[in-house]
Scaffold this active site. Structure first.
Site, PDB file in Angstrom:
ATOM      1  N   CYS A 111     -38.957 -25.291  20.662  1.00  0.00           N
ATOM      2  CA  CYS A 111     -40.017 -24.218  20.870  1.00  0.00           C
ATOM      3  C   CYS A 111     -40.543 -23.124  19.249  1.00  0.00           C
ATOM      4  O   CYS A 111     -40.731 -22.226  19.829  1.00  0.00           O
ATOM      5  CB  CYS A 111     -38.234 -22.988  21.559  1.00  0.00           C
ATOM      6  N   HIS A 248     -40.432 -16.044  20.013  1.00  0.00           N
ATOM      7  CA  HIS A 248     -39.802 -16.976  21.771  1.00  0.00           C
ATOM      8  C   HIS A 248     -38.907 -15.845  22.032  1.00  0.00           C
ATOM      9  O   HIS A 248     -37.823 -15.816  22.008  1.00  0.00           O
ATOM     10  CB  HIS A 248     -39.994 -18.206  20.336  1.00  0.00           C
ATOM     11  N   ASN A 278     -38.142 -19.058  29.879  1.00  0.00           N
ATOM     12  CA  ASN A 278     -38.453 -19.725  28.508  1.00  0.00           C
ATOM     13  C   ASN A 278     -39.286 -21.218  28.332  1.00  0.00           C
ATOM     14  O   ASN A 278     -39.415 -21.706  29.192  1.00  0.00           O
ATOM     15  CB  ASN A 278     -37.068 -20.061  28.189  1.00  0.00           C
TER      16      ASN A 278
HETATM   17  N1  ACO Z   1     -24.974 -19.188  36.571  1.00  0.00           N
HETATM   18  C1  ACO Z   1     -23.644 -18.814  37.153  1.00  0.00           C
HETATM   19  N2  ACO Z   1     -22.511 -18.788  36.823  1.00  0.00           N
HETATM   20  C2  ACO Z   1     -23.280 -20.042  35.100  1.00  0.00           C
HETATM   21  C3  ACO Z   1     -24.410 -20.677  35.427  1.00  0.00           C
HETATM   22  C4  ACO Z   1     -25.355 -19.955  35.705  1.00  0.00           C
HETATM   23  N3  ACO Z   1     -26.320 -20.221  35.935  1.00  0.00           N
HETATM   24  N4  ACO Z   1     -24.377 -20.922  34.248  1.00  0.00           N
HETATM   25  C5  ACO Z   1     -22.987 -21.004  33.531  1.00  0.00           C
HETATM   26  N5  ACO Z   1     -22.392 -20.715  34.202  1.00  0.00           N
HETATM   27  C6  ACO Z   1     -20.651 -19.623  34.330  1.00  0.00           C
HETATM   28  C7  ACO Z   1     -20.188 -21.399  33.323  1.00  0.00           C
HETATM   29  O1  ACO Z   1     -19.629 -22.357  33.928  1.00  0.00           O
HETATM   30  C8  ACO Z   1     -18.246 -20.017  32.936  1.00  0.00           C
HETATM   31  O2  ACO Z   1     -18.035 -20.074  33.402  1.00  0.00           O
HETATM   32  P1  ACO Z   1     -16.677 -20.922  33.899  1.00  0.00           P
HETATM   33  O3  ACO Z   1     -15.857 -19.541  32.617  1.00  0.00           O
HETATM   34  O4  ACO Z   1     -15.799 -20.319  34.769  1.00  0.00           O
HETATM   35  O5  ACO Z   1     -16.647 -21.707  32.434  1.00  0.00           O
HETATM   36  C9  ACO Z   1     -19.603 -19.139  32.309  1.00  0.00           C
HETATM   37  O6  ACO Z   1     -20.250 -18.926  33.632  1.00  0.00           O
HETATM   38  C10 ACO Z   1     -19.818 -18.591  31.154  1.00  0.00           C
HETATM   39  O7  ACO Z   1     -20.607 -20.097  30.177  1.00  0.00           O
HETATM   40  P2  ACO Z   1     -20.924 -19.769  29.313  1.00  0.00           P
HETATM   41  O8  ACO Z   1     -21.836 -20.857  29.128  1.00  0.00           O
HETATM   42  O9  ACO Z   1     -19.985 -19.015  28.154  1.00  0.00           O
HETATM   43  O10 ACO Z   1     -21.841 -18.465  29.223  1.00  0.00           O
HETATM   44  P3  ACO Z   1     -22.593 -17.295  28.382  1.00  0.00           P
HETATM   45  O11 ACO Z   1     -22.270 -15.794  28.109  1.00  0.00           O
HETATM   46  O12 ACO Z   1     -23.288 -17.889  26.515  1.00  0.00           O
HETATM   47  O13 ACO Z   1     -24.434 -17.286  28.799  1.00  0.00           O
HETATM   48  C11 ACO Z   1     -26.484 -18.242  27.666  1.00  0.00           C
HETATM   49  C12 ACO Z   1     -24.692 -18.642  28.976  1.00  0.00           C
HETATM   50  C13 ACO Z   1     -26.818 -17.004  29.018  1.00  0.00           C
HETATM   51  C14 ACO Z   1     -26.911 -19.683  27.980  1.00  0.00           C
HETATM   52  C15 ACO Z   1     -26.053 -17.780  26.856  1.00  0.00           C
HETATM   53  O14 ACO Z   1     -25.246 -18.742  26.210  1.00  0.00           O
HETATM   54  C16 ACO Z   1     -27.313 -17.662  25.487  1.00  0.00           C
HETATM   55  O15 ACO Z   1     -27.458 -16.619  26.291  1.00  0.00           O
HETATM   56  N6  ACO Z   1     -27.458 -18.430  25.338  1.00  0.00           N
HETATM   57  C17 ACO Z   1     -28.691 -19.365  24.587  1.00  0.00           C
HETATM   58  C18 ACO Z   1     -29.086 -19.884  24.717  1.00  0.00           C
HETATM   59  C19 ACO Z   1     -30.668 -19.831  25.029  1.00  0.00           C
HETATM   60  O16 ACO Z   1     -30.749 -18.715  25.456  1.00  0.00           O
HETATM   61  N7  ACO Z   1     -31.390 -21.288  25.210  1.00  0.00           N
HETATM   62  C20 ACO Z   1     -33.073 -20.986  25.926  1.00  0.00           C
HETATM   63  C21 ACO Z   1     -33.411 -22.610  25.395  1.00  0.00           C
HETATM   64  S1  ACO Z   1     -33.349 -22.280  24.639  1.00  0.00           S
HETATM   65  C22 ACO Z   1     -34.382 -22.484  23.359  1.00  0.00           C
HETATM   66  O17 ACO Z   1     -35.237 -21.766  24.144  1.00  0.00           O
HETATM   67  C23 ACO Z   1     -33.661 -22.976  21.757  1.00  0.00           C
END
Ligand code: ACO
Length: 321
Positions: A111, A248, A278
């Site tokens: 990215c 990004h 993304n």
């Molecule tokens: N729909 C519903 N529930 C979901 C989904 C989904 N798509 N994905 C995960 N969950 C659930 C998980 O299973 C988990 O359930 P549990 O509590 O029963 O185990 C719960 O939601 C929380 O999961 P987390 O992974 O802890 O969710 P988090 O609050 O961290 O959000 C996210 C995930 C949005 C990816 C967050 O970590 C984030 O914003 N990270 C930044 C990474 C990013 O944006 N990456 C983009 C690509 S990388 C790049 O471009 C550099």
């Protein structure tokens, strides 16, 4: 001499995939996706590959710059999802658009690829190696996505953005910074084709994207403000001079957190993640093209482009429009 962006273009596949549609593929909901990421819909390539998206964005950038394909000296394609191992995607773009005098290669920095490609172009231009280049960010991560993994498949979209950069005596790129932290690389990976030959008897596998979302979040909200402060302080530029921070588009909440850490109003951080998700190396050039075509950029405006992603890698580019 410095490199100046003289035209932009972008292209996304026609097919829109909404959060509701994805809720029929994995167990998720529009509400979960929107509140965690800001994404409402994304484009997914049904038939085209990365090179086709990249070539269309490139043609639009050439048209905007009023430069012919024959005038291009070099093509840098930032991608982590090329259609093939080789020929590289940049050479495929060269053939598709008829840039017969260009040399062409891909840059793999996920990215951050577009910022790192711009920095590379700037180095070529400052050294007098080349005069006019086509810098493209294009990805089809849909082809590397595990469509049963709800933690990653809701995040990504396919697309391409491009810029024509040309040597200019007066203004353009002011300063760039880049960095990597390979020791933390496994928090965001796609280990495609990493195993297998006749000695170990394993078949090369096509791997899928893996992400530790919380680690990526922490990395981004720390590193992006740091590299923006670095590019500004090393060039003695006051942050208040910046019209837009073109970041990004990984996640709405990451961009909000970055604006907060920079103590800058969020309206200086344009967003389009709601429509495209993304698109990896393509988010920044797609957004830049959107700002350009909406008439939001005036000659003399100062912009910071910043990317972060797999590697881990990051990069920031300070430029005068
Ligand atoms: N729909 C519903 N529930 C979901 C989904 C989904 N798509 N994905 C995960 N969950 C659930 C998980 O299973 C988990 O359930 P549990 O509590 O029963 O185990 C719960 O939601 C929380 O999961 P987390 O992974 O802890 O969710 P988090 O609050 O961290 O959000 C996210 C995930 C949005 C990816 C967050 O970590 C984030 O914003 N990270 C930044 C990474 C990013 O944006 N990456 C983009 C690509 S990388 C790049 O471009 C550099």
């Amino acid at each position: 001499m410095t490199g100046r962006i003289i035209g932009t273009g972008s292209y996304v596949p026609e097919r829109i995939v909404t959060n509701e549609e994805l809720a029929g593929v994995v167990e998720t909901s529009d509400e979960w996706i929107v509140t965690r990421t800001g994404i409402h819909e994304r484009r997914i390539a049904e038939t085209e590959g990365t090179s086709v998206l990249a070539s269309r964005a490139a043609e639009r950038a050439l048209e905007d710059a009023k430069v012919s394909a024959e005038e291009i000296d070099f093509i840098l394609l930032a991608t982590s999802s090329p259609d093939h191992c080789f020929p590289n995607g940049a050479c495929e773009v060269q053939a598709a658009i008829g840039a017969v005098h260009a040399m062409a290669f891909d840059i793999s920095a996920a990215c951050s690829g577009f910022e790192i490609a711009l920095s590379t172009a700037q180095a070529f231009i400052q050294a007098g190696v080349y005069r006019t280049g086509l810098i493209i960010g294009a990805d089809c991560l849909s082809k590397l996505t595990d469509w049963s993994d709800r933690a990653t498949c809701v995040l990504f979209g396919d697309g391409a953005g491009a810029a024509v950069i040309q040597a200019d005596e007066e203004a353009g790129i002011i300063h760039t910074v880049m960095g990597s932290d390979g020791a933390r690389g496994m928090v965001l990976s796609c280990l495609a084709r990493s195993e297998g030959n006749f000695l170990n008897g394993k078949t090369p596998e096509l791997g899928y994207i893996y992400m530790n979302g919380q680690e990526v979040f922490k990395f981004a909200v720390k590193k992006v403000p740091e590299c923006i402060h670095q590019v500004l302080s090393e060039s003695k530029t006051d942050i208040e001079e910046i019209k837009y921070f073109v970041l990004h588009q990984a996640n709405y909440r990451i961009c909000e957190a970055v604006a907060k850490r920079l103590k800058q109003p969020f309206d200086k951080v344009p967003m389009n993640i709601d429509k495209y998700g993304n698109t990896s190396g393509a988010t920044v050039p797609i957004l830049l093209d959107q700002l350009n075509r909406e008439g939001k950029l005036t000659r003399g405006d100062k912009l910071v482009l910043a990317g972060f992603g797999g590697g881990l890698t990051w990069g920031a580019v300070l430029l005068t429009w």
